[in-house]
Design a protein around this motif. Structure first.
Motif, PDB file in Angstrom:
ATOM      1  N   LEU A 224       0.822  -1.206   0.000  1.00 37.08           N
ATOM      2  CA  LEU A 224       0.000   0.000   0.000  1.00 37.08           C
ATOM      3  C   LEU A 224       0.859   1.260   0.000  1.00 37.08           C
ATOM      4  N   CYS A 225       1.993   1.211   0.690  1.00 40.10           N
ATOM      5  CA  CYS A 225       2.919   2.349   0.665  1.00 40.10           C
ATOM      6  C   CYS A 225       3.400   2.614  -0.758  1.00 40.10           C
ATOM      7  N   ALA A 226       3.703   1.550  -1.491  1.00 39.65           N
ATOM      8  CA  ALA A 226       4.150   1.712  -2.878  1.00 39.65           C
ATOM      9  C   ALA A 226       3.044   2.302  -3.737  1.00 39.65           C
ATOM     10  N   GLU A 227       1.810   1.828  -3.531  1.00 41.96           N
ATOM     11  CA  GLU A 227       0.684   2.386  -4.282  1.00 41.96           C
ATOM     12  C   GLU A 227       0.522   3.874  -3.971  1.00 41.96           C
ATOM     13  N   ALA A 228       0.683   4.238  -2.713  1.00 38.43           N
ATOM     14  CA  ALA A 228       0.556   5.638  -2.318  1.00 38.43           C
ATOM     15  C   ALA A 228       1.618   6.502  -2.983  1.00 38.43           C
ATOM     16  N   VAL A 229       2.845   5.992  -3.076  1.00 38.83           N
ATOM     17  CA  VAL A 229       3.912   6.766  -3.723  1.00 38.83           C
ATOM     18  C   VAL A 229       3.568   7.021  -5.186  1.00 38.83           C
ATOM     19  N   GLY A 230       3.046   6.011  -5.877  1.00 32.53           N
ATOM     20  CA  GLY A 230       2.636   6.217  -7.260  1.00 32.53           C
ATOM     21  C   GLY A 230       1.544   7.258  -7.385  1.00 32.53           C
ATOM     22  N   ALA A 231       0.579   7.231  -6.462  1.00 34.04           N
ATOM     23  CA  ALA A 231      -0.494   8.227  -6.482  1.00 34.04           C
ATOM     24  C   ALA A 231       0.045   9.618  -6.192  1.00 34.04           C
ATOM     25  N   MET A 232       0.990   9.722  -5.261  1.00 32.42           N
ATOM     26  CA  MET A 232       1.587  11.024  -4.955  1.00 32.42           C
ATOM     27  C   MET A 232       2.345  11.581  -6.154  1.00 32.42           C
ATOM     28  N   GLU A 233       3.088  10.713  -6.837  1.00 35.37           N
ATOM     29  CA  GLU A 233       3.835  11.159  -8.007  1.00 35.37           C
ATOM     30  C   GLU A 233       2.906  11.776  -9.048  1.00 35.37           C
ATOM     31  N   GLU A 234       1.797  11.110  -9.300  1.00 39.12           N
ATOM     32  CA  GLU A 234       0.879  11.607 -10.324  1.00 39.12           C
ATOM     33  C   GLU A 234       0.143  12.852  -9.847  1.00 39.12           C
ATOM     34  N   ALA A 235      -0.226  12.908  -8.576  1.00 35.34           N
ATOM     35  CA  ALA A 235      -0.887  14.101  -8.051  1.00 35.34           C
ATOM     36  C   ALA A 235       0.028  15.317  -8.165  1.00 35.34           C
ATOM     37  N   LEU A 272      10.513  12.077   0.701  1.00 39.05           N
ATOM     38  CA  LEU A 272      10.537  11.432   2.009  1.00 39.05           C
ATOM     39  C   LEU A 272       9.740  10.121   1.969  1.00 39.05           C
ATOM     40  N   ALA A 273       8.574  10.176   1.322  1.00 44.46           N
ATOM     41  CA  ALA A 273       7.742   8.975   1.208  1.00 44.46           C
ATOM     42  C   ALA A 273       8.428   7.916   0.368  1.00 44.46           C
ATOM     43  N   ARG A 274       9.056   8.333  -0.729  1.00 41.79           N
ATOM     44  CA  ARG A 274       9.720   7.370  -1.608  1.00 41.79           C
ATOM     45  C   ARG A 274      10.860   6.658  -0.868  1.00 41.79           C
ATOM     46  N   SER A 275      11.615   7.398  -0.083  1.00 44.72           N
ATOM     47  CA  SER A 275      12.724   6.800   0.660  1.00 44.72           C
ATOM     48  C   SER A 275      12.220   5.760   1.654  1.00 44.72           C
ATOM     49  N   MET A 276      11.162   6.085   2.386  1.00 46.93           N
ATOM     50  CA  MET A 276      10.621   5.144   3.351  1.00 46.93           C
ATOM     51  C   MET A 276       9.975   3.946   2.668  1.00 46.93           C
ATOM     52  N   ASN A 277       9.418   4.167   1.501  1.00 49.98           N
ATOM     53  CA  ASN A 277       8.856   3.065   0.724  1.00 49.98           C
ATOM     54  C   ASN A 277       9.942   2.063   0.343  1.00 49.98           C
ATOM     55  N   TYR A 278      11.070   2.565  -0.136  1.00 46.47           N
ATOM     56  CA  TYR A 278      12.201   1.695  -0.458  1.00 46.47           C
ATOM     57  C   TYR A 278      12.717   0.978   0.798  1.00 46.47           C
ATOM     58  N   TYR A 279      12.791   1.714   1.884  1.00 47.48           N
ATOM     59  CA  TYR A 279      13.282   1.155   3.147  1.00 47.48           C
ATOM     60  C   TYR A 279      12.437  -0.041   3.573  1.00 47.48           C
ATOM     61  N   ALA A 280      11.117   0.121   3.530  1.00 48.43           N
ATOM     62  CA  ALA A 280      10.220  -0.957   3.947  1.00 48.43           C
ATOM     63  C   ALA A 280      10.319  -2.150   3.009  1.00 48.43           C
ATOM     64  N   ALA A 281      10.278  -1.907   1.712  1.00 51.05           N
ATOM     65  CA  ALA A 281      10.290  -3.007   0.748  1.00 51.05           C
ATOM     66  C   ALA A 281      11.616  -3.750   0.761  1.00 51.05           C
ATOM     67  N   MET A 282      12.724  -3.012   0.858  1.00 51.45           N
ATOM     68  CA  MET A 282      14.036  -3.664   0.856  1.00 51.45           C
ATOM     69  C   MET A 282      14.259  -4.459   2.141  1.00 51.45           C
ATOM     70  N   ALA A 295       5.898   0.492  10.595  1.00 50.94           N
ATOM     71  CA  ALA A 295       5.210   1.643  11.197  1.00 50.94           C
ATOM     72  C   ALA A 295       5.876   2.948  10.790  1.00 50.94           C
ATOM     73  N   ARG A 296       7.209   2.968  10.766  1.00 57.42           N
ATOM     74  CA  ARG A 296       7.915   4.176  10.338  1.00 57.42           C
ATOM     75  C   ARG A 296       7.540   4.545   8.908  1.00 57.42           C
ATOM     76  N   ILE A 301       4.537   7.937   5.037  1.00 52.44           N
ATOM     77  CA  ILE A 301       3.763   7.944   3.795  1.00 52.44           C
ATOM     78  C   ILE A 301       2.362   8.473   4.051  1.00 52.44           C
ATOM     79  N   GLY A 302       1.797   8.183   5.236  1.00 49.30           N
ATOM     80  CA  GLY A 302       0.512   8.770   5.575  1.00 49.30           C
ATOM     81  C   GLY A 302       0.579  10.288   5.670  1.00 49.30           C
ATOM     82  N   ARG A 303       1.629  10.783   6.307  1.00 47.21           N
ATOM     83  CA  ARG A 303       1.790  12.236   6.423  1.00 47.21           C
ATOM     84  C   ARG A 303       2.037  12.877   5.065  1.00 47.21           C
ATOM     85  N   SER A 304       2.903  12.265   4.271  1.00 48.36           N
ATOM     86  CA  SER A 304       3.189  12.811   2.937  1.00 48.36           C
ATOM     87  C   SER A 304       1.952  12.784   2.058  1.00 48.36           C
TER      88      SER A 304
END
Length: 363
Positions: A224-235, A272-282, A295-296, A301-304
Motif C-alpha cells: 500500500l505504501c508503494a501504491e501511495a507513492v505512485g499516487a503522490m507522483e501523479e498528483a 521522504l515517502a519514496r525513501s521510506m517506501n524503499y526502506y520498507a520493501a528492501m 510503522a515508520r 507515507i501517511g503524512r506525505s
C-alpha cells in the motif's frame, strides 16, 4: 546501497505502466468504478497473463521489490483492480502456511480465475471471531469488517481465536458466509462478513498463526505504501502541469513564488515517502519483517500523502473538487491508504511502545 532497479524490474515496471495506460484514462476509469463490480475483469486477465497476480508467491522468483514496482504503477494510474487484497496479500499467506493441496489453489489465483480476500479486521467493540473444533472439522463464528475485496472473493482467509489461545487462520468458502458488500469512498469495494457456525479448513497446521498474520500485515502495508507513492507522483505531476498552464492576471500560476514554493514542499514530501517506501520493501526483501520499520514507513507515507493530496486540491482551486477531474480521486485514495491497516496515529502508538527499547541519551 544500490537503489537502482534491475533490468527485469524495469521491464516489469514498463510492462505494467503500458498495460494500465492502455486500459485507463480518467474518464474510462470513472466508468469502470461506477459498475457493480468496480473494476475490469478484462484488465484482471491481462494482469494475470503478465504474471502480476502471482508476485511474491515464490520469493525466489519475485518478491517485495517486484510488488513495490507494480503497485507504484497501479497507484500512478489509480487502477481499481484489487491486486493486493484479492490476490497478492492473502495469496502470500497461503504460500507461506498452506498444505500442498491448499497451495495448488494459487495456480487459479495466478491465472485470474479465483479471487481471495483476507478477513482479519473486526468492527470496534465486536466480539472476537472464534474457531471451535468438532472432531476433525472446525466451525467459525464472528464478524469481519472491513474486508477489502470481500464482495467478490471466492475464497476467504479468515483469522479466528483458537480454543487453547492464539489466533489461527482458516480457509473459508465465500459462498458459505453472509456478505454485505459496499463501496468505499475512494471507489474501491469491501464487505462485512458474518460467520455463524461456518465451516473452515485450517490453513496448514491448526495452530497459532500470529506470526504469519503479523508478517502478512507488514507485506500488505508495504504494498500500500508503494501504491501511495505512485499516487503522490501523479498528483504532483498534475499539479505542476496545472500551475504551468493556468493563467491568472495574464500570467501562468507558476510565476507566483508562493505557489511554486508550495509545489516544492510537495516534492520534498514525495521524496521522504519514496525513501521510506524503499526502506520498507528492501527490508522485507532481505527477510526482515519488522513491525517498527513498517510503522515508520506507513507513518511518513501517511503524512506525505495527506500533505500532497490536500495541497494538490488547494493549488487546483475549485476544479480540484470536481468528480470529473482526477486530482480529487488521488486525494481520496491516499486518505484511504492512510487508514488501511492502521492510521498514522496508530503507527505513532506502535513506535511509542518501542521507545523503551532504545538507550536514552543525556547531555
Amino acid at each position: 546501497m544500490d537503489f537502482q532497479l534491475s533490468d527485469e524490474q524495469v521491464l516489469l515496471r514498463d510492462t505494467t505502466r503500458d498495460l494500465l495506460a492502455r486500459s485507463y484514462d480518467p474518464e474510462s476509469r470513472l466508468k469502470v468504478v461506477d459498475t457493480e463490480l468496480g473494476w475490469s475483469r478484462e484488465v484482471w486477465s491481462q494482469l494475470a497473463d503478465t504474471g502480476i497476480l502471482s508476485l511474491g508467491f515464490d520469493p525466489a522468483e519475485a518478491g517485495q521489490l517486484e510488488i513495490m514496482v507494480v503497485l507504484t504503477e497501479i497507484g500512478r494510474r489509480l487502477a481499481p483492480e484489487p491486486v493486493v487484497h484479492a490476490a497478492l496479500g492473502p495469496g502470500a499467506i497461503i504460500a507461506e502456511l498452506g498444505t500442498e493441496p491448499q497451495k495448488q489453489l494459487l495456480d487459479e489465483v495466478a491465472a485470474g480465475q479465483r479471487l481471495l480476500a483476507f478477513a482479519h479486521l473486526e468492527p470496534r467493540g465486536a466480539d472476537a471471531t472464534t474457531a471451535v473444533s468438532h472432531g476433525d472439522s472446525w466451525v467459525l463464528s464472528g464478524r469481519k469488517n472491513p474486508v477489502l475485496a470481500g464482495d467478490c472473493a471466492d475464497l476467504l482467509v479468515v483469522s479466528a481465536a483458537l480454543p487453547d489461545g492464539g489466533t489461527g487462520l482458516f480457509v473459508v468458502d465465500a459462498g458459505a458466509v453472509a456478505r454485505h458488500p459496499y463501496p468505499t469512498f475512494d471507489g474501491q469495494r469491501g464487505a462485512q462478513i458474518d460467520l455463524d457456525q461456518t465451516p473452515g479448513e485450517p490453513l496448514g497446521e491448526a495452530g497459532d498463526a500470529s506470526a504469519a498474520i503479523r508478517n502478512a500485515v507488514i507485506r500488505i502495508q508495504s504494498a500500500l505504501c508503494a501504491e501511495a507513492v505512485g499516487a503522490m507522483e501523479e498528483a504532483l505531476r498534475l499539479t505542476t502541469d496545472y500551475l504551468k498552464t493556468r493563467k491568472q492576471f495574464g500570467v501562468t500560476l507558476n510565476t507566483f513564488q508562493t505557489l511554486t514554493q508550495r509545489a516544492a514542499d510537495m516534492y520534498v514530501s514525495l521524496e521522504l515517502a519514496r525513501s521510506m517506501n524503499y526502506y520498507a520493501a528492501m527490508s522485507i526483501a532481505d527477510g526482515n519483517l519488522d513491525p517498527v520499520i513498517a510503522a515508520r514507513a506507513k507513518l511518513q507515507i501517511g503524512r506525505s500523502g495527506r500533505h500532497i493530496g490536500q495541497e494538490a486540491i488547494q493549488l487546483h482551486g475549485g476544479i480540484g473538487m470536481t468528480a470529473e477531474y482526477p486530482v480529487g480521486h488521488y486525494a481520496a485514495r491516499l486518505t484511504a491508504i492512510e487508514h488501511t491497516l492502521g492510521s498514522s496515529q496508530d503507527q505513532l502508538h506502535v513506535l511509542a511502545d518501542q521507545v523503551g527499547d532504545y538507550e536514552v541519551v543525556t547531555l
